[in-house]
Design an enzyme around this catalytic site. Structure first.
Site, PDB file in Angstrom:
ATOM      1  N   HIS A   1     -17.331 102.191 -13.981  1.00 43.94           N
ATOM      2  CA  HIS A   1     -16.058 102.921 -13.908  1.00 43.94           C
ATOM      3  C   HIS A   1     -16.246 104.398 -13.599  1.00 43.94           C
ATOM      4  O   HIS A   1     -15.391 105.011 -12.962  1.00 43.94           O
ATOM      5  CB  HIS A   1     -15.283 102.717 -15.218  1.00 43.94           C
TER       6      HIS A   1
ATOM      7  N   ASP B   1     -16.052  92.841  -8.512  1.00 52.86           N
ATOM      8  CA  ASP B   1     -16.552  92.859  -9.890  1.00 52.86           C
ATOM      9  C   ASP B   1     -16.345  91.485 -10.537  1.00 52.86           C
ATOM     10  O   ASP B   1     -15.541  91.332 -11.456  1.00 52.86           O
ATOM     11  CB  ASP B   1     -15.771  93.964 -10.642  1.00 52.86           C
TER      12      ASP B   1
ATOM     13  N   GLU C   1      -6.300  88.813  -8.931  1.00 53.01           N
ATOM     14  CA  GLU C   1      -6.784  88.256 -10.205  1.00 53.01           C
ATOM     15  C   GLU C   1      -6.405  86.780 -10.195  1.00 53.01           C
ATOM     16  O   GLU C   1      -5.236  86.440 -10.080  1.00 53.01           O
ATOM     17  CB  GLU C   1      -6.163  89.003 -11.391  1.00 53.01           C
TER      18      GLU C   1
HETATM   19  C1  LIG Z   1     -15.425  91.437 -14.791  1.00 48.97           C
HETATM   20  S1  LIG Z   1     -13.748  91.024 -14.856  1.00 48.97           S
HETATM   21  C2  LIG Z   1     -12.977  92.306 -13.962  1.00 48.97           C
HETATM   22  C3  LIG Z   1     -12.939  93.615 -14.646  1.00 48.97           C
HETATM   23  C4  LIG Z   1     -12.234  94.695 -13.863  1.00 48.97           C
HETATM   24  N1  LIG Z   1     -12.713  94.778 -12.485  1.00 48.97           N
HETATM   25  C5  LIG Z   1     -12.437  96.032 -14.535  1.00 48.97           C
HETATM   26  O1  LIG Z   1     -13.414  96.732 -14.198  1.00 48.97           O
HETATM   27  O2  LIG Z   1     -11.631  96.399 -15.376  1.00 48.97           O
HETATM   28  C6  LIG Z   1     -13.653  89.690 -13.697  1.00 48.97           C
HETATM   29  C7  LIG Z   1     -12.244  89.125 -13.504  1.00 48.97           C
HETATM   30  O3  LIG Z   1     -12.251  88.288 -12.338  1.00 48.97           O
HETATM   31  C8  LIG Z   1     -11.361  87.205 -12.536  1.00 48.97           C
HETATM   32  N2  LIG Z   1     -11.758  86.195 -11.534  1.00 48.97           N
HETATM   33  C9  LIG Z   1     -12.713  85.238 -11.607  1.00 48.97           C
HETATM   34  N3  LIG Z   1     -12.870  84.633 -10.412  1.00 48.97           N
HETATM   35  C10 LIG Z   1     -12.004  85.224  -9.554  1.00 48.97           C
HETATM   36  C11 LIG Z   1     -11.722  85.085  -8.170  1.00 48.97           C
HETATM   37  N4  LIG Z   1     -12.382  84.197  -7.402  1.00 48.97           N
HETATM   38  N5  LIG Z   1     -10.794  85.872  -7.605  1.00 48.97           N
HETATM   39  C12 LIG Z   1     -10.116  86.791  -8.354  1.00 48.97           C
HETATM   40  N6  LIG Z   1     -10.342  86.983  -9.678  1.00 48.97           N
HETATM   41  C13 LIG Z   1     -11.278  86.226 -10.260  1.00 48.97           C
HETATM   42  C14 LIG Z   1     -11.563  86.853 -13.986  1.00 48.97           C
HETATM   43  O4  LIG Z   1     -10.442  86.154 -14.495  1.00 48.97           O
HETATM   44  C15 LIG Z   1     -11.746  88.244 -14.631  1.00 48.97           C
HETATM   45  O5  LIG Z   1     -10.512  88.745 -15.082  1.00 48.97           O
END
Ligand SMILES: C[S@@+](CC[C@H](N)C(=O)[O-])C[C@H]1O[C@@H](n2cnc3c(N)ncnc32)[C@H](O)[C@@H]1O
Length: 311
Positions: free
Chosen positions: A33, A180, A134
């Site tokens: 971040h 991410d 998401e």
């Molecule tokens: C590591 S977290 C993201 C954290 C966020 N980027 C942050 O820094 O606050 C990963 C997220 O990706 C979502 N996710 C998993 N596979 C995905 C996909 N193929 N496309 C979009 N979202 C996905 C999960 O539900 C989860 O909420």
């Protein structure tokens, strides 16, 4: 690119158990971040509008008193160690833009932590845009509820990898992609490599930030070096356009919770490498949770680095 292409389609079926609420504000978020905030500040230095694409957005912001955060208070050893710390000047240069946001959200003691969408929402300007993907059903609703009144921000319940192909290049032709993923799928690095290569081929001037863990250092190095090799040899990228920054809080070989993670940045701001190099020794020492902690920041990968990554 010699990386990890498995050919397998991403599997979303039984998975999607990952909840970032258990990890929000931990050491890995500190690095990811703060780099994100620095890259956005760099984009703000020019008046031309830009777009942020966050392929795996999460829920936008995290309640540090939630049951998830209470069961797994990783934030206490991340943001918790930094929020009131007296930062040396080089560390302020790295963490300042991100910490300002966390402090702004927490005027009376730390209770909330910004996810990547919230960091973008607070740093972009009126003319800039954010596209959030998401896939998790409930999380995408939470995310949409958080930003539905902000006309600058669009939320989609969609596979971020598939979406990326159609979202780049954005019409602004300037901007940033954050990738991410949760790494629940053992082929995640392969999917990431595939998505990134497709997107970079269409938008070679965009800034791309990818997060990956160092649970398997060999696989992470193979991903980084493969990507660098492809960019340098096939896309004529200068080595300086590829930067990676990693932080580990104890010996990477130690058992248990995540010990190390980092980001790879394509087309980073030209000052980013120096900013990180100057701050990471203090950061690694401050966030350490045992022996064997450390950091690395590598810009301008050489032919030797690439050779090491082969095989
Ligand atoms: C590591 S977290 C993201 C954290 C966020 N980027 C942050 O820094 O606050 C990963 C997220 O990706 C979502 N996710 C998993 N596979 C995905 C996909 N193929 N496309 C979009 N979202 C996905 C999960 O539900 C989860 O909420």
């Amino acid at each position: 690119m010699q990386v990890v292409a498995s050919g397998a389609a991403p599997r979303y079926s039984a998975a999607m158990n990952y909840r970032h609420a258990f990890h929000a504000g931990n050491f890995a978020d500190v690095l990811k971040h703060s780099v994100l905030a620095l890259c956005l500040e760099h984009l703000n230095a020019k008046p031309k509008p830009y777009r942020v694409i966050d392929t795996h957005a999460g829920i936008g912001g995290y309640d540090l008193a939630s049951s998830e955060a209470e069961r797994s208070p990783e934030w206490k050893d991340g943001i918790g160690r930094l929020i009131d710390a007296d930062l040396p000047e080089p560390v302020q240069a790295m963490l300042g833009p991100w910490l300002d946001i966390v402090r702004e959200m927490n005027p009376d003691g730390i209770k909330a932590y910004p996810g990547s969408p919230e960091i973008a929402a607070r740093l972009i300007r009126e003319e800039d845009r954010v596209h959030l993907c998401e896939l998790h059903e409930a999380d995408s609703v939470t995310l949409d509820n958080r930003y539905r009144r902000d006309a600058r921000i669009k939320v989609e319940r969609r596979d971020g990898y598939k979406a990326l192909k159609s979202l780049v290049p954005p019409k602004e032709k300037r901007g940033l992609v954050l990738i991410d993923p949760p790494f629940e799928d053992r082929d995640e690095l392969a999917h990431m490599a595939e998505a990134v290569m497709g997107a970079l081929a269409k938008w070679p001037t965009g800034t791309f930030i990818f997060w990956r863990s160092l649970k398997n250092l060999w696989a992470a190095d193979r991903f980084d070096n493969g990507l660098a090799e492809w960019l340098i040899s096939e896309k004529d990228f200068e080595p300086e356009k590829i930067l990676r920054a990693d932080l580990w809080i104890r010996d990477l070989a130690s058992e248990g919770k995540l010990a190390g993670a980092g980001v790879v940045i394509i087309n980073p701001p030209f000052t980013l490498e120096e900013t990180l190099v100057n701050a990471m020794p203090w950061l690694a020492e401050t966030l350490a949770q045992g022996n064997g902690y450390g950091w690395r920041v590598d810009g301008g990968l050489t032919e030797d680095d690439l050779d090491e990554g082969e095989g």
